[in-house]
Design a protein around this motif. Structure first.
Motif, PDB file in Angstrom:
ATOM      1  N   ASP A  69       0.817  -1.216   0.000  1.00  0.00           N
ATOM      2  CA  ASP A  69       0.000   0.000   0.000  1.00  0.00           C
ATOM      3  C   ASP A  69       0.852   1.268   0.000  1.00  0.00           C
ATOM      4  O   ASP A  69       0.720   2.124  -0.880  1.00  0.00           O
ATOM      5  CB  ASP A  69      -0.925  -0.020   1.218  1.00  0.00           C
ATOM      6  N   LEU A 129       2.957   2.003  -3.220  1.00  0.00           N
ATOM      7  CA  LEU A 129       2.146   2.455  -4.351  1.00  0.00           C
ATOM      8  C   LEU A 129       1.636   3.876  -4.146  1.00  0.00           C
ATOM      9  O   LEU A 129       1.555   4.664  -5.093  1.00  0.00           O
ATOM     10  CB  LEU A 129       0.973   1.491  -4.570  1.00  0.00           C
ATOM     11  N   LEU A 142       4.579   6.025  -4.964  1.00  0.00           N
ATOM     12  CA  LEU A 142       4.859   6.047  -6.400  1.00  0.00           C
ATOM     13  C   LEU A 142       3.886   6.942  -7.166  1.00  0.00           C
ATOM     14  O   LEU A 142       4.224   7.456  -8.231  1.00  0.00           O
ATOM     15  CB  LEU A 142       4.805   4.620  -6.968  1.00  0.00           C
ATOM     16  N   ALA A 143       2.691   7.123  -6.639  1.00  0.00           N
ATOM     17  CA  ALA A 143       1.691   7.939  -7.344  1.00  0.00           C
ATOM     18  C   ALA A 143       2.064   9.416  -7.361  1.00  0.00           C
ATOM     19  O   ALA A 143       1.660  10.144  -8.274  1.00  0.00           O
ATOM     20  CB  ALA A 143       0.327   7.762  -6.683  1.00  0.00           C
ATOM     21  N   ARG A 187      -7.978   6.495  -4.222  1.00  0.00           N
ATOM     22  CA  ARG A 187      -7.743   5.146  -3.671  1.00  0.00           C
ATOM     23  C   ARG A 187      -9.031   4.554  -3.115  1.00  0.00           C
ATOM     24  O   ARG A 187      -9.328   3.374  -3.314  1.00  0.00           O
ATOM     25  CB  ARG A 187      -6.675   5.234  -2.589  1.00  0.00           C
ATOM     26  N   ASN A 205       1.004  10.134 -11.134  1.00  0.00           N
ATOM     27  CA  ASN A 205       0.947   8.781 -11.712  1.00  0.00           C
ATOM     28  C   ASN A 205      -0.270   8.038 -11.157  1.00  0.00           C
ATOM     29  O   ASN A 205      -0.143   7.163 -10.292  1.00  0.00           O
ATOM     30  CB  ASN A 205       2.226   8.005 -11.390  1.00  0.00           C
ATOM     31  N   TRP A 212      -0.825   3.945 -10.445  1.00  0.00           N
ATOM     32  CA  TRP A 212      -0.428   3.217  -9.236  1.00  0.00           C
ATOM     33  C   TRP A 212      -1.561   3.216  -8.212  1.00  0.00           C
ATOM     34  O   TRP A 212      -1.792   2.197  -7.535  1.00  0.00           O
ATOM     35  CB  TRP A 212       0.821   3.834  -8.628  1.00  0.00           C
ATOM     36  N   LEU A 262      -4.329   0.822  -9.467  1.00  0.00           N
ATOM     37  CA  LEU A 262      -3.932  -0.558  -9.187  1.00  0.00           C
ATOM     38  C   LEU A 262      -4.121  -0.885  -7.710  1.00  0.00           C
ATOM     39  O   LEU A 262      -4.637  -1.949  -7.354  1.00  0.00           O
ATOM     40  CB  LEU A 262      -2.465  -0.765  -9.586  1.00  0.00           C
ATOM     41  N   ASN A 263      -3.720   0.048  -6.870  1.00  0.00           N
ATOM     42  CA  ASN A 263      -3.832  -0.149  -5.427  1.00  0.00           C
ATOM     43  C   ASN A 263      -5.294  -0.277  -5.002  1.00  0.00           C
ATOM     44  O   ASN A 263      -5.666  -1.186  -4.253  1.00  0.00           O
ATOM     45  CB  ASN A 263      -3.174   1.034  -4.705  1.00  0.00           C
TER      46      ASN A 263
END
Length: 295
Positions: free
Chosen positions: A26, A29, A32-33, A44, A207, A210, A213-214
């Motif tokens: 978690d 990611l 990374l966003a 999210r 981004n 990410w 995806l999370n």
């Protein structure tokens, strides 16, 4: 071996292990966003709700009946707590070091043991009480380091997140009802708050893939597994599997971002991890001994 053929205890262990492993990704990611907290909270959370609704509709189509969504007042209380924990967790992530967050959240099983003792009359053993004292010392080292670095608010949010999660697990344990979808649907609360704060100036996520995806994969798997675990395991046992995030998240952060945690955070975190692992091993060894005495 199929999941239905496993014993209840083994089902609980498998589910919570999968949930803890998914949860460990978690924070990486989120980092990374590269976005602001409210945008990430909204995105999210809303993708988690969307994934849950899709799965619910698929189950309804396949089985011809709706799955259990929010089982009564216990489900409502648990959902409210999970929604609050999402907010406090992200507040911690954005206001203190990653290692501080995951090490302090590892206090979850000890809070669970304490709450189970008070409300469920599941008296903790002497070894559990000793472990709790050691963990208080370890958290003290981490918080002291955060105070010196100006991260006291973030550390406090991490500790509050651990308490809220332990409270949710304890209520789920008391009800013994199906709670898998509760934290997924409860994500609507932080989603509304996040978008209310972010949309006036626009979402700011460099981004977003990410976070998508999370929210659509990892969080639904983590939340569903960890929320279902208390149906088969005690609250402290479920809390122990949050230790997977404690161990793995700093490793992912170190590998991805080359960030090494401060020395005192490592010392305090090592104390926490060792205390929980030794306690777990001790309890595992005691159960066969008790069973042999019973026979």
């Amino acid at each position: 071996m199929l999941l239905p053929s496993l014993s209840d205890h083994r089902k609980g262990l498998l589910l919570t292990a999968i949930g803890g492993l998914a949860l460990s990704m978690d924070i990486p990611l989120v980092r990374l966003a590269h976005g602001d907290m409210w945008s990430i909270l909204g995105m999210r959370s809303i993708t988690t709700v969307a994934a849950a609704l899709l799965v619910i509709c698929l189950i309804r189509y396949a089985k011809g009946a709706w799955p259990v969504l929010v089982p009564g007042r216990h489900g409502l209380a648990t959902g409210l707590l999970y929604g609050c924990s999402t907010l406090t967790f992200l507040l911690a992530v954005f206001n203190t070091a990653t290692a501080n967050v995951v090490f302090i959240v590892a206090f979850n099983p000890m809070f669970g043991a304490l709450l189970s003792w008070i409300f469920l009359k599941e008296r903790p053993t002497a070894s559990t009480l000793v472990t709790m004292a050691v963990m208080v010392f370890g958290v003290g080292l981490i918080v002291h380091d955060g105070l010196a670095g100006g991260h006291l608010f973030g550390d406090a949010m991490a500790l509050l997140s651990a308490f809220i999660l332990a409270s949710a697990i304890t209520i789920a344990r008391a009800s013994r009802r199906e709670m898998g979808f509760v934290p997924l649907l409860a994500a609507a609360l932080p989603a509304a708050l996040g978008f209310a704060k972010a949309l006036p100036v626009g979402l700011a996520i460099e981004n977003p893939a990410w976070i998508i995806l999370n929210g659509t994969l990892l969080m639904p798997v983590a939340f569903w597994c960890l929320a279902t675990g208390p149906r088969y395991l005690s609250a402290p046992e479920v809390g122990m599997f949050y230790l997977l995030e404690t161990i793995l998240a700093p490793i992912w952060i170190w590998l991805i971002f080359a960030e090494a945690p401060p020395t005192m955070t490592l010392v305090g975190g090592t104390i926490l991890v060792c205390a929980i692992m030794l306690h777990s091993l001790w309890m595992v060894r005691r159960k066969p001994a008790r069973q042999s005495l019973a026979h």
